[in-house]
Design an enzyme around this catalytic site. Structure first.
Site, PDB file in Angstrom:
ATOM      1  N   LYS A 129       0.045   4.253  -0.270  1.00  0.00           N
ATOM      2  CA  LYS A 129      -0.617   5.433   0.323  1.00  0.00           C
ATOM      3  C   LYS A 129      -0.378   6.668  -0.551  1.00  0.00           C
ATOM      4  CE  LYS A 129      -0.455   3.193   4.779  1.00  0.00           C
ATOM      5  NZ  LYS A 129      -0.437   3.291   6.215  1.00  0.00           N
ATOM      6  N   SER A 182       2.769  -2.337  10.555  1.00  0.00           N
ATOM      7  CA  SER A 182       4.193  -2.415  10.903  1.00  0.00           C
ATOM      8  C   SER A 182       4.833  -3.757  10.549  1.00  0.00           C
ATOM      9  CB  SER A 182       4.419  -2.065  12.385  1.00  0.00           C
ATOM     10  OG  SER A 182       4.084  -0.704  12.596  1.00  0.00           O
ATOM     11  N   GLU A 226      -6.033  -5.236  10.379  1.00  0.00           N
ATOM     12  CA  GLU A 226      -5.020  -4.211  10.633  1.00  0.00           C
ATOM     13  C   GLU A 226      -5.361  -3.450  11.909  1.00  0.00           C
ATOM     14  OE1 GLU A 226      -2.887  -2.864   6.873  1.00  0.00           O
ATOM     15  OE2 GLU A 226      -4.813  -1.849   6.816  1.00  0.00           O
ATOM     16  N   GLU A 266      -7.270   4.530   7.795  1.00  0.00           N
ATOM     17  CA  GLU A 266      -7.027   5.966   7.567  1.00  0.00           C
ATOM     18  C   GLU A 266      -8.248   6.623   6.925  1.00  0.00           C
ATOM     19  OE1 GLU A 266      -3.276   5.508   5.550  1.00  0.00           O
ATOM     20  OE2 GLU A 266      -2.355   4.917   7.449  1.00  0.00           O
ATOM     21  N   ASN A 313       0.862  -1.191   0.000  1.00  0.00           N
ATOM     22  CA  ASN A 313       0.000   0.000   0.000  1.00  0.00           C
ATOM     23  C   ASN A 313       0.896   1.238   0.000  1.00  0.00           C
ATOM     24  OD1 ASN A 313      -1.844   2.019   0.457  1.00  0.00           O
ATOM     25  ND2 ASN A 313      -2.458   1.319   2.506  1.00  0.00           N
ATOM     26  N   GLY A 320       1.827   2.032  11.040  1.00  0.00           N
ATOM     27  CA  GLY A 320       2.795   3.126  10.988  1.00  0.00           C
ATOM     28  C   GLY A 320       3.481   3.430  12.306  1.00  0.00           C
ATOM     29  N   HIS A 374     -10.045   1.174   4.650  1.00  0.00           N
ATOM     30  CA  HIS A 374      -8.758   1.294   5.360  1.00  0.00           C
ATOM     31  C   HIS A 374      -8.949   2.210   6.567  1.00  0.00           C
ATOM     32  CE1 HIS A 374      -4.649   2.431   6.301  1.00  0.00           C
ATOM     33  NE2 HIS A 374      -4.282   1.334   5.672  1.00  0.00           N
TER      34      HIS A 374
HETATM   35  P1  PGA Z   1       2.332   0.134   7.807  1.00  0.00           P
HETATM   36  O1  PGA Z   1       0.891   0.382   7.125  1.00  0.00           O
HETATM   37  O2  PGA Z   1       2.857  -1.154   7.244  1.00  0.00           O
HETATM   38  O3  PGA Z   1       3.155   1.325   7.384  1.00  0.00           O
HETATM   39  O4  PGA Z   1       2.115   0.043   9.268  1.00  0.00           O
HETATM   40  C1  PGA Z   1      -0.003  -0.671   6.904  1.00  0.00           C
HETATM   41  C2  PGA Z   1      -1.285  -0.166   6.292  1.00  0.00           C
HETATM   42  O5  PGA Z   1      -1.725   0.939   6.613  1.00  0.00           O
HETATM   43  O6  PGA Z   1      -1.908  -0.851   5.467  1.00  0.00           O
END
Ligand code: PGA
Length: 267
Positions: free
Chosen positions: A15, A219, A174, A104, A13, A180, A102
């Protein structure tokens, strides 16, 4: 159907990262380093920002080993929806997977369980595979509500999904507190949540509940991917930060494949 029959899936991803040239450099390097046996052992996809879909899609089409994914889709195929993206357009651009709900999007852009379900259904109707993202917030985690919060999102997202569609569905667990932060879920937490997602799918859809792949995200990195891949019911990963450097994304995939192999040998 046994656990081993689900092919591992890794979706990077991206982003809101990368300009066109950076994306092309990533892809050239990734493709040069991607071993044929690795590419055959799993499904790999990349989810770039929407404007990069045509560039990334055409490169991936040339390579033929990695699929295209999108980060969201609207529930209508066209209309007055400024800033949104049509599932029909995504399917014309050869998108295979679409992230839906997601955290976010839920946390910062007002997406709800109801809109998540609408988007998911539209992606299925357009012939693509939705990746329904679910997972508890930090406060839900701290108050012991990881399972209930995650299952509420799962059930709401799949509210009107028919059992016949389950082979074109992916779930991504997740935990929001792991995204993150550098702090991935422990294997035992991942095991608890992945098992409860699988159990819920099987209670509702019987044997067909075993079809969707359940990815872990939050992560993930080359250093922790093997142990996460060894967890029962973890069928792949949805890395964000670790998908931005070709060698790191590849390292994560390779570590995951070691874990999946060990797991299938112990079954
Ligand atoms: P990350 O993000 O691996 O940077 O923690 C995962 C995600 O948001 O899908």
């Amino acid at each position: 159907m046994s656990q081993t029959k689900r092919k591992p899936l890794f979706i990077g991803n991206w982003k809101m990262h990368f300009l066109p040239q950076e994306a092309e450099e990533f892809l050239d390097q990734f493709h040069a380093s991607l071993d044929a046996s690795v590419a055959e052992s799993c499904d790999i996809a990349l989810a770039p920002p929407h404007p990069l879909l045509p560039i990334v899609g055409s490169k991936l089409g040339e390579f033929g080993r990695v699929s295209l994914a999108a980060q969201n889709a609207h529930w209508e195929v066209s209309g007055a929806h400024t800033g949104e993206i049509s599932p029909r357009l995504l399917s014309v651009l050869q998108v295979r997977y679409v992230l839906i709900g997601h955290s976010e999007r839920r946390q910062f852009y007002g997406e709800t369980n109801a809109t998540t379900a609408q988007r998911l259904n539209a992606v299925l109707a357009a012939g693509m595979t939705p990746v329904l993202c679910v997972g508890e917030t930090e406060s839900e985690y701290r108050s012991g509500k990881s399972e209930s919060a995650t299952l509420e999102q799962l059930n709401a997202g799949l509210a009107t999904v028919d059992a016949a569609m389950l082979d074109s569905l992916v779930i991504a667990y997740e935990p929001v507190w792991a995204i993150g932060t550098g702090l991935a879920a422990t294997p035992s937490h991942a095991e608890k949540l992945h098992s409860c997602i699988r159990q819920s799918l099987c209670e509702r859809f019987a044997e067909r509940g075993k079809l969707p792949r359940i990815l872990y995200g939050g992560s993930t990195k080359p250093e922790n991917m093997q142990e996460l891949a060894e967890v029962p019911e973890v069928d792949g990963a949805l890395p964000g930060g670790s998908s931005l450097k070709p060698e790191v994304f590849l390292g994560l995939i390779e570590a995951g494949l070691i874990g999946f192999n060990r797991k299938s040998q112990s079954l």
